[in-house]
Motif scaffolding. Structure first.
Motif, PDB file in Angstrom:
ATOM      1  N   ALA A 183     -51.655-102.094  34.842  1.00 31.15           N
ATOM      2  CA  ALA A 183     -51.825-101.290  36.063  1.00 31.15           C
ATOM      3  C   ALA A 183     -53.256-100.794  36.228  1.00 31.15           C
ATOM      4  O   ALA A 183     -53.578-100.214  37.281  1.00 31.15           O
ATOM      5  CB  ALA A 183     -50.860-100.114  36.055  1.00 31.15           C
ATOM      6  N   ASN A 184     -54.121-100.979  35.206  1.00 35.75           N
ATOM      7  CA  ASN A 184     -55.533-100.549  35.318  1.00 35.75           C
ATOM      8  C   ASN A 184     -55.670 -99.137  35.898  1.00 35.75           C
ATOM      9  O   ASN A 184     -56.457 -98.913  36.825  1.00 35.75           O
ATOM     10  CB  ASN A 184     -56.349-101.537  36.161  1.00 35.75           C
ATOM     11  CG  ASN A 184     -56.705-102.802  35.400  1.00 35.75           C
ATOM     12  OD1 ASN A 184     -56.214-103.882  35.732  1.00 35.75           O
ATOM     13  ND2 ASN A 184     -57.513-102.692  34.372  1.00 35.75           N
ATOM     14  N   GLU A 185     -54.872 -98.193  35.374  1.00 38.85           N
ATOM     15  CA  GLU A 185     -54.944 -96.762  35.747  1.00 38.85           C
ATOM     16  C   GLU A 185     -54.436 -96.493  37.162  1.00 38.85           C
ATOM     17  O   GLU A 185     -54.645 -95.410  37.703  1.00 38.85           O
ATOM     18  CB  GLU A 185     -56.399 -96.220  35.653  1.00 38.85           C
ATOM     19  CG  GLU A 185     -57.134 -96.544  34.384  1.00 38.85           C
ATOM     20  CD  GLU A 185     -58.554 -96.011  34.360  1.00 38.85           C
ATOM     21  OE1 GLU A 185     -58.740 -94.869  33.887  1.00 38.85           O
ATOM     22  OE2 GLU A 185     -59.475 -96.724  34.812  1.00 38.85           O
ATOM     23  N   VAL A 189     -46.325-102.450  29.393  1.00 36.86           N
ATOM     24  CA  VAL A 189     -47.171-102.014  30.509  1.00 36.86           C
ATOM     25  C   VAL A 189     -48.465-101.452  29.932  1.00 36.86           C
ATOM     26  O   VAL A 189     -48.451-100.601  29.043  1.00 36.86           O
ATOM     27  CB  VAL A 189     -46.463-100.949  31.366  1.00 36.86           C
ATOM     28  CG1 VAL A 189     -47.426-100.360  32.384  1.00 36.86           C
ATOM     29  CG2 VAL A 189     -45.258-101.554  32.072  1.00 36.86           C
ATOM     30  N   GLU A 190     -49.580-101.965  30.460  1.00 35.19           N
ATOM     31  CA  GLU A 190     -50.895-101.537  29.971  1.00 35.19           C
ATOM     32  C   GLU A 190     -51.501-100.511  30.931  1.00 35.19           C
ATOM     33  O   GLU A 190     -51.458-100.688  32.155  1.00 35.19           O
ATOM     34  CB  GLU A 190     -51.777-102.786  29.884  1.00 35.19           C
ATOM     35  CG  GLU A 190     -53.130-102.551  29.255  1.00 35.19           C
ATOM     36  CD  GLU A 190     -53.894-103.867  29.128  1.00 35.19           C
ATOM     37  OE1 GLU A 190     -53.289-104.887  28.737  1.00 35.19           O
ATOM     38  OE2 GLU A 190     -55.085-103.879  29.449  1.00 35.19           O
ATOM     39  N   GLN A 191     -52.037 -99.465  30.355  1.00 33.17           N
ATOM     40  CA  GLN A 191     -52.764 -98.391  31.057  1.00 33.17           C
ATOM     41  C   GLN A 191     -52.128 -98.037  32.405  1.00 33.17           C
ATOM     42  O   GLN A 191     -52.741 -98.220  33.465  1.00 33.17           O
ATOM     43  CB  GLN A 191     -54.234 -98.781  31.243  1.00 33.17           C
ATOM     44  CG  GLN A 191     -55.129 -97.585  31.551  1.00 33.17           C
ATOM     45  CD  GLN A 191     -55.260 -96.587  30.402  1.00 33.17           C
ATOM     46  OE1 GLN A 191     -55.440 -96.970  29.260  1.00 33.17           O
ATOM     47  NE2 GLN A 191     -55.165 -95.291  30.693  1.00 33.17           N
ATOM     48  N   VAL A 195     -52.564-100.562  21.468  1.00 34.62           N
ATOM     49  CA  VAL A 195     -53.912-100.419  22.037  1.00 34.62           C
ATOM     50  C   VAL A 195     -54.508-101.799  22.305  1.00 34.62           C
ATOM     51  O   VAL A 195     -54.274-102.742  21.566  1.00 34.62           O
ATOM     52  CB  VAL A 195     -54.852 -99.649  21.073  1.00 34.62           C
ATOM     53  CG1 VAL A 195     -54.493 -98.176  21.053  1.00 34.62           C
ATOM     54  CG2 VAL A 195     -54.820-100.231  19.665  1.00 34.62           C
ATOM     55  N   ASN A 196     -55.286-101.879  23.388  1.00 32.35           N
ATOM     56  CA  ASN A 196     -55.998-103.099  23.739  1.00 32.35           C
ATOM     57  C   ASN A 196     -57.457-102.925  23.321  1.00 32.35           C
ATOM     58  O   ASN A 196     -58.186-102.140  23.922  1.00 32.35           O
ATOM     59  CB  ASN A 196     -55.879-103.358  25.247  1.00 32.35           C
ATOM     60  CG  ASN A 196     -56.509-104.682  25.664  1.00 32.35           C
ATOM     61  OD1 ASN A 196     -57.115-105.381  24.853  1.00 32.35           O
ATOM     62  ND2 ASN A 196     -56.356-105.026  26.931  1.00 32.35           N
ATOM     63  N   LEU A 197     -57.862-103.628  22.268  1.00 37.42           N
ATOM     64  CA  LEU A 197     -59.227-103.514  21.740  1.00 37.42           C
ATOM     65  C   LEU A 197     -60.087-104.648  22.295  1.00 37.42           C
ATOM     66  O   LEU A 197     -59.629-105.774  22.416  1.00 37.42           O
ATOM     67  CB  LEU A 197     -59.201-103.611  20.201  1.00 37.42           C
ATOM     68  CG  LEU A 197     -58.205-102.704  19.475  1.00 37.42           C
ATOM     69  CD1 LEU A 197     -58.365-102.859  17.961  1.00 37.42           C
ATOM     70  CD2 LEU A 197     -58.371-101.255  19.889  1.00 37.42           C
ATOM     71  N   LYS A 198     -61.320-104.327  22.649  1.00 38.36           N
ATOM     72  CA  LYS A 198     -62.238-105.328  23.192  1.00 38.36           C
ATOM     73  C   LYS A 198     -63.612-105.144  22.553  1.00 38.36           C
ATOM     74  O   LYS A 198     -64.091-104.010  22.442  1.00 38.36           O
ATOM     75  CB  LYS A 198     -62.377-105.173  24.721  1.00 38.36           C
ATOM     76  CG  LYS A 198     -61.059-105.261  25.470  1.00 38.36           C
ATOM     77  CD  LYS A 198     -61.242-105.054  26.973  1.00 38.36           C
ATOM     78  CE  LYS A 198     -59.876-105.085  27.672  1.00 38.36           C
ATOM     79  NZ  LYS A 198     -59.974-104.826  29.115  1.00 38.36           N
ATOM     80  N   LEU A 199     -64.261-106.240  22.216  1.00 43.58           N
ATOM     81  CA  LEU A 199     -65.601-106.150  21.618  1.00 43.58           C
ATOM     82  C   LEU A 199     -66.552-105.386  22.523  1.00 43.58           C
ATOM     83  O   LEU A 199     -67.392-104.619  22.051  1.00 43.58           O
ATOM     84  CB  LEU A 199     -66.191-107.544  21.366  1.00 43.58           C
ATOM     85  CG  LEU A 199     -65.491-108.524  20.429  1.00 43.58           C
ATOM     86  CD1 LEU A 199     -66.429-109.688  20.109  1.00 43.58           C
ATOM     87  CD2 LEU A 199     -64.995-107.877  19.168  1.00 43.58           C
ATOM     88  N   LEU A 202     -47.926-114.306  30.811  1.00 43.48           N
ATOM     89  CA  LEU A 202     -48.822-113.991  31.924  1.00 43.48           C
ATOM     90  C   LEU A 202     -49.176-112.519  31.854  1.00 43.48           C
ATOM     91  O   LEU A 202     -48.310-111.685  31.571  1.00 43.48           O
ATOM     92  CB  LEU A 202     -48.142-114.254  33.270  1.00 43.48           C
ATOM     93  CG  LEU A 202     -47.726-115.678  33.601  1.00 43.48           C
ATOM     94  CD1 LEU A 202     -47.085-115.706  34.990  1.00 43.48           C
ATOM     95  CD2 LEU A 202     -48.911-116.625  33.536  1.00 43.48           C
ATOM     96  N   LYS A 203     -50.444-112.190  32.106  1.00 43.47           N
ATOM     97  CA  LYS A 203     -50.842-110.783  32.300  1.00 43.47           C
ATOM     98  C   LYS A 203     -50.980-110.594  33.803  1.00 43.47           C
ATOM     99  O   LYS A 203     -51.864-111.178  34.432  1.00 43.47           O
ATOM    100  CB  LYS A 203     -52.162-110.504  31.569  1.00 43.47           C
ATOM    101  CG  LYS A 203     -52.830-109.177  31.928  1.00 43.47           C
ATOM    102  CD  LYS A 203     -52.454-108.052  30.987  1.00 43.47           C
ATOM    103  CE  LYS A 203     -53.283-108.002  29.728  1.00 43.47           C
ATOM    104  NZ  LYS A 203     -54.547-107.252  29.914  1.00 43.47           N
ATOM    105  N   VAL A 204     -50.105-109.770  34.380  1.00 38.71           N
ATOM    106  CA  VAL A 204     -50.101-109.590  35.836  1.00 38.71           C
ATOM    107  C   VAL A 204     -50.720-108.234  36.161  1.00 38.71           C
ATOM    108  O   VAL A 204     -50.315-107.200  35.629  1.00 38.71           O
ATOM    109  CB  VAL A 204     -48.669-109.702  36.400  1.00 38.71           C
ATOM    110  CG1 VAL A 204     -48.643-109.345  37.875  1.00 38.71           C
ATOM    111  CG2 VAL A 204     -48.140-111.118  36.179  1.00 38.71           C
ATOM    112  N   LYS A 205     -51.724-108.263  37.027  1.00 34.58           N
ATOM    113  CA  LYS A 205     -52.416-107.045  37.423  1.00 34.58           C
ATOM    114  C   LYS A 205     -51.651-106.363  38.556  1.00 34.58           C
ATOM    115  O   LYS A 205     -51.422-106.965  39.612  1.00 34.58           O
ATOM    116  CB  LYS A 205     -53.828-107.393  37.894  1.00 34.58           C
ATOM    117  CG  LYS A 205     -54.708-107.985  36.791  1.00 34.58           C
ATOM    118  CD  LYS A 205     -55.148-106.905  35.815  1.00 34.58           C
ATOM    119  CE  LYS A 205     -56.250-107.420  34.884  1.00 34.58           C
ATOM    120  NZ  LYS A 205     -56.728-106.354  33.983  1.00 34.58           N
ATOM    121  N   LEU A 206     -51.258-105.100  38.338  1.00 31.12           N
ATOM    122  CA  LEU A 206     -50.621-104.286  39.383  1.00 31.12           C
ATOM    123  C   LEU A 206     -51.460-103.021  39.566  1.00 31.12           C
ATOM    124  O   LEU A 206     -52.575-102.934  39.098  1.00 31.12           O
ATOM    125  CB  LEU A 206     -49.180-103.951  38.987  1.00 31.12           C
ATOM    126  CG  LEU A 206     -48.208-105.137  38.836  1.00 31.12           C
ATOM    127  CD1 LEU A 206     -46.808-104.608  38.480  1.00 31.12           C
ATOM    128  CD2 LEU A 206     -48.131-105.984  40.098  1.00 31.12           C
TER     129      LEU A 206
HETATM  130 MG    MG Z   1     -56.529-103.756  30.932  1.00 28.55          MG
END
Ligand code: MG
Length: 343
Positions: free
Chosen positions: A180-182, A205-207, A250-254, A152-156
């Protein structure tokens, strides 16, 4: 080549909330590039976080039109360089055209894109599925809908972090990736959060902090028990060298990179720099998601669930069963329009 474009509204199954805000639907630009009786398709899933809007996408496509009219699609590398100069900072529009160019090439050759790139279609890493910020009852309901996914990717990143993680852990033991989206604004808060999450079967933990806080990130990475992954801090290959020492991956996105060619370049640069690689997405239809999935054999972590959040996905492409993505074996990106299937 002839460029045509249109807009579609994608309605979300649930209102989508992250640290930055809430949305119930997304209206995006879609493109078609036609040459020699073959048409390549692309999607521009723009993001206000990166200074993009439906209007800026349209303006960028207008700027691209004269270049495409006289271009030879087989020279897609050179076309991309010209487009970059003509539409600076409009990476979602650039991604739409790059996806359409490579879809055209694959269709013209009669082979799937992954095969053109020399990649095997399976096995792929299993994808996570995202749980947006919500009330505890709704979170439990959403988790029940995706109980068969391994990650699961949980947004905090708001004041509700503790309540959200409590709701998640009351519902499931699935491995959690936190984004955490910054949202954590000081390094001390970010460290507290990382230490708190480390005991809860969290993988990374992402960003955690605002983009551009690389000195604070280096401080945090020395102390954090969990790996740190950059998202908003990385768009294109030139962003990667500065992240060494501040992030583990790193999270890469097109849509951030400007398409398949730049993302491919980033995968190789990130590997050379010793960074782990996640392939992620915006909320996108199956067109954008399937385009990204062709690069999935090259990465460590997949987060390609944007299409699963949409109620009226216009396209049929890569399918996802319990986190396992199956690439289509049709030529190009391999996406069909659902309305065509019904007629
Ligand atoms: Mg993200």
């Amino acid at each position: 080549m002839t460029l045509t474009d249109h807009q579609r509204q994608l309605d979300l199954k649930h209102p989508w909330t992250i640290a930055r805000g809430t949305s119930a639907s997304k209206t995006y630009g879609f493109v078609e590039l036609t040459e020699d009786g073959v048409t390549g398709w692309g999607e521009a899933a723009h993001n206000v976080r990166y200074g993009e809007s439906l209007e800026s996408i349209q303006a960028a496509l207008q700027a691209a039109r004269p270049i495409l009219e006289t271009a030879d699609p087989w020279q897609f590398h050179h076309i991309l360089e010209s487009l970059k100069a003509a539409m600076p900072s409009q990476h979602a529009a650039l991604a739409a055209l790059d996806i359409a160019l490579l879809d055209w090439v694959g269709k013209k050759l009669g082979i799937p894109l992954y095969r053109y790139l020399g990649l095997r279609p399976a096995p792929l890493p299993q994808t996570s599925v995202s749980i947006g910020i919500d009330e505890p009852d709704s979170i439990a309901k959403k988790i029940a809908e995706v109980a068969d996914f391994p990650f699961l990717k949980v947004k905090l990143g708001t004041g509700s972090d503790e309540a959200i993680m409590a709701a998640v852990r009351d519902s499931t033991n699935q491995i959690v990736r936190v984004d955490a989206n910054e949202g954590w604004t000081t390094k001390e808060v970010a460290l507290e959060k990382c230490e708190w999450l480390a005991g809860q079967n969290v993988e990374f933990v992402e960003q955690p902090m605002p983009a551009g806080s690389l000195d604070d990130l280096r401080w945090l990475r020395e102390r954090s028990p969990l790996p740190l992954v950059a998202d908003e801090d990385v768009k294109t290959a030139s962003d990667l060298p500065a992240l060494v020492g501040a992030y583990d991956g790193v999270n890469l996105k097109l849509m951030k990179a400007g398409g398949i060619q730049e993302t491919l370049r980033m995968i190789h640069v990130a590997r050379a720099l010793g960074l782990q690689i996640m392939l992620g997405c915006m909320i996108e239809s199956s067109l954008g998601i399937t385009a990204a999935a062709h690069l999935a054999p090259l990465v460590d972590w997949l987060d390609l669930d944007g299409n699963l959040l949409i109620a009226n996905d216009p396209f049929l492409g890569a399918t996802c069963q319990a986190g396992t993505i199956i690439l289509p074996d049709r030529p190009g990106i391999g996406v069909l329009e659902r309305s065509e299937l019904r007629t």
